[in-house]
Scaffold this motif. Structure first.
Motif, PDB file in Angstrom:
ATOM      1  N   UNK A  53       0.788  -1.256  -0.095  1.00 35.56           N
ATOM      2  CA  UNK A  53       0.007  -0.006  -0.054  1.00 35.56           C
ATOM      3  C   UNK A  53       0.771   1.329  -0.072  1.00 35.56           C
ATOM      4  N   UNK A  54       1.882   1.216   0.883  1.00 36.55           N
ATOM      5  CA  UNK A  54       2.424   2.455   1.107  1.00 36.55           C
ATOM      6  C   UNK A  54       3.555   2.760  -0.086  1.00 36.55           C
ATOM      7  N   UNK A  55       4.313   1.339  -0.795  1.00 36.31           N
ATOM      8  CA  UNK A  55       5.170   1.448  -1.664  1.00 36.31           C
ATOM      9  C   UNK A  55       4.172   1.872  -2.975  1.00 36.31           C
ATOM     10  N   UNK A  88       6.727   4.759  17.217  1.00 38.75           N
ATOM     11  CA  UNK A  88       7.868   5.708  17.009  1.00 38.75           C
ATOM     12  C   UNK A  88       8.977   5.094  15.896  1.00 38.75           C
ATOM     13  N   UNK A  89       9.092   3.791  16.186  1.00 38.70           N
ATOM     14  CA  UNK A  89      10.086   3.179  15.439  1.00 38.70           C
ATOM     15  C   UNK A  89       9.804   2.701  14.098  1.00 38.70           C
ATOM     16  N   UNK A  90       8.408   2.571  13.769  1.00 39.55           N
ATOM     17  CA  UNK A  90       7.799   1.795  12.621  1.00 39.55           C
ATOM     18  C   UNK A  90       6.707   2.678  11.911  1.00 39.55           C
ATOM     19  N   UNK A  91       5.647   3.110  12.530  1.00 40.66           N
ATOM     20  CA  UNK A  91       4.770   3.958  11.736  1.00 40.66           C
ATOM     21  C   UNK A  91       5.222   5.456  11.468  1.00 40.66           C
ATOM     22  N   UNK A  92       5.989   6.047  12.310  1.00 43.53           N
ATOM     23  CA  UNK A  92       6.460   7.143  11.953  1.00 43.53           C
ATOM     24  C   UNK A  92       7.538   7.189  10.811  1.00 43.53           C
ATOM     25  N   UNK A  93       8.336   6.112  10.916  1.00 42.81           N
ATOM     26  CA  UNK A  93       9.326   6.034   9.664  1.00 42.81           C
ATOM     27  C   UNK A  93       8.605   5.872   8.389  1.00 42.81           C
ATOM     28  N   UNK A  94       7.505   4.888   8.548  1.00 43.21           N
ATOM     29  CA  UNK A  94       6.665   4.651   7.275  1.00 43.21           C
ATOM     30  C   UNK A  94       6.110   5.787   6.676  1.00 43.21           C
ATOM     31  N   UNK A  95       5.555   6.670   7.616  1.00 38.07           N
ATOM     32  CA  UNK A  95       4.915   7.746   7.178  1.00 38.07           C
ATOM     33  C   UNK A  95       5.725   8.726   6.474  1.00 38.07           C
ATOM     34  N   UNK A  96       6.866   9.129   7.281  1.00 35.10           N
ATOM     35  CA  UNK A  96       7.664   9.944   6.782  1.00 35.10           C
ATOM     36  C   UNK A  96       8.438   9.693   5.172  1.00 35.10           C
ATOM     37  N   UNK A  97       8.937   8.232   4.967  1.00 38.72           N
ATOM     38  CA  UNK A  97       9.438   7.700   3.772  1.00 38.72           C
ATOM     39  C   UNK A  97       8.350   7.509   2.744  1.00 38.72           C
ATOM     40  N   UNK A 110       8.789  -0.818   6.765  1.00 37.62           N
ATOM     41  CA  UNK A 110       7.640  -1.861   6.965  1.00 37.62           C
ATOM     42  C   UNK A 110       8.158  -3.163   7.615  1.00 37.62           C
ATOM     43  N   UNK A 111       9.685  -3.529   7.492  1.00 40.75           N
ATOM     44  CA  UNK A 111      10.000  -4.887   8.247  1.00 40.75           C
ATOM     45  C   UNK A 111      10.215  -4.196   9.800  1.00 40.75           C
ATOM     46  N   UNK A 112      10.242  -3.123  10.016  1.00 42.71           N
ATOM     47  CA  UNK A 112      10.380  -2.715  11.643  1.00 42.71           C
ATOM     48  C   UNK A 112       8.767  -2.958  11.997  1.00 42.71           C
ATOM     49  N   UNK A 113       7.901  -2.497  10.994  1.00 39.20           N
ATOM     50  CA  UNK A 113       6.465  -2.575  11.346  1.00 39.20           C
ATOM     51  C   UNK A 113       5.937  -3.875  11.723  1.00 39.20           C
ATOM     52  N   UNK A 114       6.551  -4.920  10.852  1.00 39.08           N
ATOM     53  CA  UNK A 114       6.266  -6.177  10.731  1.00 39.08           C
ATOM     54  C   UNK A 114       6.660  -6.810  12.250  1.00 39.08           C
ATOM     55  N   UNK A 115       7.875  -6.499  12.742  1.00 41.31           N
ATOM     56  CA  UNK A 115       8.726  -6.636  13.738  1.00 41.31           C
ATOM     57  C   UNK A 115       7.893  -6.327  15.191  1.00 41.31           C
TER      58      UNK A 115
END
Length: 246
Positions: free
Chosen positions: A29-31, A119-128, A141-146
């Motif tokens: 989706x984000x990609x 902080x470490x998954x949703x925020x980076x996904x949104x920024x990138x 997205x891997x961090x989000x999966x983690x």
């Protein structure tokens, strides 16, 4: 004052499957937004290899930051001391972990479970997604999966008694509901050691394994991780080349 504990064990297989779903759904989706929004660049640095190094850096820093935020949340919201926070590495699961050696209020436990994900998954996904870079986005997205285990734990703990204290299990995807002996709720039944072992074994879907089988399983996981990284970089490289011609 003594305490009684009840174990709540969560199914590790379901958490692993949830992690796979989180990665592919978020990345697709984000990609798609990132790739087809002409205002954002396909590559963050302009180079596939530098973007790959950036993605690796984001993933490594994100993993350590995730555990650090767990610890900080436990101190701020769980009212624990720094001495009651322990870090470790689970060689079987190939992941870092944070363990709290004392129970905390359930509201603090909920914050501790969810804040690292935000902080470490949703925020980076949104920024990138907003600023571009499909390869680093994959790392986010891997961090989000983690965060799958934390999310599963959060949802489970959200259903529990709000007056309970909560203590995380040191090695398994599980936690304890903790009550003082003189303040047990109606219907509370403490978990015995035998019941705990049975619950953990069932939840982890891992019957007894020999040392040889454990080593073989560990080698398979390491090989799988290396293959995944290689395929990821290759696919991202081909995708970025394709997008430059579209």
């Amino acid at each position: 004052m003594g305490y009684k504990k009840k174990l709540v064990a969560l199914n590790i297989k379901k958490a692993d499957n949830f992690a796979v779903i989180l990665f592919f759904v978020s990345f697709i989706l984000l990609g798609a937004i990132n790739l087809f929004d002409k205002r954002t660049p396909v590559l963050t640095t302009g180079s596939v290899w530098f973007d790959s190094l950036l993605a690796l850096g984001i993933f490594i820093v994100g993993m350590f930051a995730h555990e650090g935020i767990h610890a900080l949340s436990g101190i701020l919201f769980g009212k624990l001391s720094a001495r009651q926070v322990k870090f470790g590495f689970d060689i079987r699961g190939m992941n870092l972990f944070t363990h709290f050696e004392a129970p905390m209020p359930i509201r603090g436990f909920l914050s501790t479970a969810l804040l690292p994900c935000a902080i470490t998954a949703i925020l980076p996904c949104a920024l990138l997604t907003a600023f571009g870079g499909i390869i680093p986005l994959g790392a986010a997205c891997l961090l989000f999966a983690g965060c799958a285990g934390d999310i599963v734990t959060f949802v489970s703990a959200l259903k529990q008694d709000k007056n309970a204290l909560v203590s995380d299990h040191p090695t398994a995807l599980a936690y304890y509901l903790v009550y003082p002996e003189n303040a047990l709720p109606n219907g509370f039944s403490a978990t015995t050691e035998e019941e705990e072992n049975a619950l953990i074994t069932k939840a982890q879907n891992k019957p007894y394994e020999s040392d040889r089988a454990r080593k073989r399983s560990l080698m398979s996981k390491c090989f799988g991780i290396l293959v995944f990284i290689a395929l990821y970089v290759l696919v991202m490289y081909l995708l970025s080349l394709f997008m430059q011609f579209v």
